[in-house]
Design a protein around this motif. Sequence first.
Motif, PDB file in Angstrom:
ATOM      1  N   LEU A   3      48.866  31.582  46.579  1.00 61.58           N
ATOM      2  CA  LEU A   3      50.239  31.852  46.959  1.00 61.58           C
ATOM      3  C   LEU A   3      51.174  30.972  46.150  1.00 61.58           C
ATOM      4  CD1 LEU A   3      49.612  31.737  50.804  1.00 61.58           C
ATOM      5  CD2 LEU A   3      49.836  33.808  49.426  1.00 61.58           C
ATOM      6  N   GLY A   4      52.431  31.383  46.028  1.00 64.33           N
ATOM      7  CA  GLY A   4      53.417  30.579  45.334  1.00 64.33           C
ATOM      8  C   GLY A   4      53.616  31.013  43.901  1.00 64.33           C
ATOM      9  N   GLU A   5      54.249  30.138  43.116  1.00 61.50           N
ATOM     10  CA  GLU A   5      54.615  30.493  41.747  1.00 61.50           C
ATOM     11  C   GLU A   5      54.809  29.239  40.914  1.00 61.50           C
ATOM     12  OE1 GLU A   5      58.874  31.997  41.894  1.00 61.50           O
ATOM     13  OE2 GLU A   5      58.376  31.828  44.025  1.00 61.50           O
ATOM     14  N   GLY A   6      54.767  29.414  39.583  1.00 58.99           N
ATOM     15  CA  GLY A   6      55.025  28.314  38.669  1.00 58.99           C
ATOM     16  C   GLY A   6      54.099  27.136  38.895  1.00 58.99           C
ATOM     17  N   ASP A   7      54.684  25.942  38.964  1.00 61.22           N
ATOM     18  CA  ASP A   7      53.902  24.728  39.179  1.00 61.22           C
ATOM     19  C   ASP A   7      53.535  24.522  40.641  1.00 61.22           C
ATOM     20  OD1 ASP A   7      54.021  24.070  36.488  1.00 61.22           O
ATOM     21  OD2 ASP A   7      55.870  22.913  36.709  1.00 61.22           O
ATOM     22  N   LYS A 289      46.417  24.429  56.421  1.00 57.50           N
ATOM     23  CA  LYS A 289      46.507  23.588  55.234  1.00 57.50           C
ATOM     24  C   LYS A 289      46.516  24.468  53.994  1.00 57.50           C
ATOM     25  CE  LYS A 289      44.375  19.776  52.650  1.00 57.50           C
ATOM     26  NZ  LYS A 289      43.395  18.671  52.671  1.00 57.50           N
ATOM     27  N   PHE A 290      47.494  24.198  53.117  1.00 57.78           N
ATOM     28  CA  PHE A 290      47.594  24.879  51.827  1.00 57.78           C
ATOM     29  C   PHE A 290      47.437  23.830  50.732  1.00 57.78           C
ATOM     30  CE2 PHE A 290      49.931  27.374  54.892  1.00 57.78           C
ATOM     31  CZ  PHE A 290      49.589  28.680  54.597  1.00 57.78           C
ATOM     32  N   VAL A 291      46.344  23.902  49.997  1.00 56.15           N
ATOM     33  CA  VAL A 291      46.069  22.917  48.971  1.00 56.15           C
ATOM     34  C   VAL A 291      46.683  23.392  47.658  1.00 56.15           C
ATOM     35  CG1 VAL A 291      43.817  23.939  48.368  1.00 56.15           C
ATOM     36  CG2 VAL A 291      44.273  21.529  47.876  1.00 56.15           C
ATOM     37  N   ARG A 292      47.289  22.473  46.932  1.00 54.16           N
ATOM     38  CA  ARG A 292      47.939  22.815  45.662  1.00 54.16           C
ATOM     39  C   ARG A 292      46.889  23.015  44.581  1.00 54.16           C
ATOM     40  NH1 ARG A 292      53.178  19.512  43.318  1.00 54.16           N
ATOM     41  NH2 ARG A 292      53.576  20.808  41.469  1.00 54.16           N
ATOM     42  N   VAL A 293      47.035  24.072  43.817  1.00 56.16           N
ATOM     43  CA  VAL A 293      46.052  24.420  42.773  1.00 56.16           C
ATOM     44  C   VAL A 293      46.711  24.450  41.410  1.00 56.16           C
ATOM     45  CG1 VAL A 293      44.622  25.708  44.395  1.00 56.16           C
ATOM     46  CG2 VAL A 293      46.396  26.900  43.122  1.00 56.16           C
TER      47      VAL A 293
END
Length: 293
Positions: A3-7, A289-293
């Motif tokens: 999920l999300g975008e860019g960095d 929890k959403f871990v940054r990838v």
Amino acid sequence: MVLGEGDYRYDVVEGWARLPEGWVFTQVSDAAVDSRGRIYAFTRGKHPIVVFDKEGNFVTSWGYGEFGISPHLVSQSHGIFIGPDDGVYLTDAYQHVVRRYTLLGEMEREWGTRGVAGVTFYGREYNMPTGVAFAPDGASFYVSDGYGNRCVHKYSKEGKHLLSWGEAGSGPGQFAVVHNIGCDRTGRVLVCDRENNRIQIFDPDGGFMEAWTDVAEPGDVWITDDNTIYVAEQGAGGRISVWSPEGERLCRFEGEREVQSPHGICVDDEGSIYVAEIGMEDRGQRLQKFVRV
């Protein structure tokens, strides 16, 4: 699913919070991180405070008889904030109080009168307070107050009342519901004016600076050490957004399965996002929890 975008891209950690056998979450209202990196879930259920390590292992639980479900207590767990000295600040909207606890659950101080709703400018009592935030230097803190008084209070670090601002309305410095509050690294105070669909930003003395309106019912904010701002948006079906200090949206994500009824948010030192959800019945009563990838 990423999920999300860019960095700012994230992956949900399925089944992250491992509760003791037989326990279930009931309406997780908010979350916070202590100095050791442990995650605190503030709930409206049988287990008011539940603490996990970063891996989701259960550490401890406390708050029994003070919050949550009880036949003799009208209580609504709302906001949690852990101060620079690891004091745990909890707001109870229905009891109209703010309390400070140790990390082990020992109550150290209480502001407000239990069960008595007050009027801001007549004794400064609370009317359904919602959240707490500390100034970056630790010298003062703020309380969002909330559903009834629709204002913000500022205190010294010792707990002495310094000033209040706000009233009902939709103009600058006015609020519909002061749902939660945050303070960035420059000292600006960010207020979730939820029903007005905006985040209002003030200087440390309550002077209006600007408003961000590209948000849908903002419920909570969390500001990291690099001054990145994370927002739990309760509107538009529920979504999470990430902002620069200047108000540029860096990321926004949602998902019918991944984000359900977000109410509170916190971020650890690794950039992982924890989302507290207060859905009904079997939907969105959890800590994600959403871990940054």
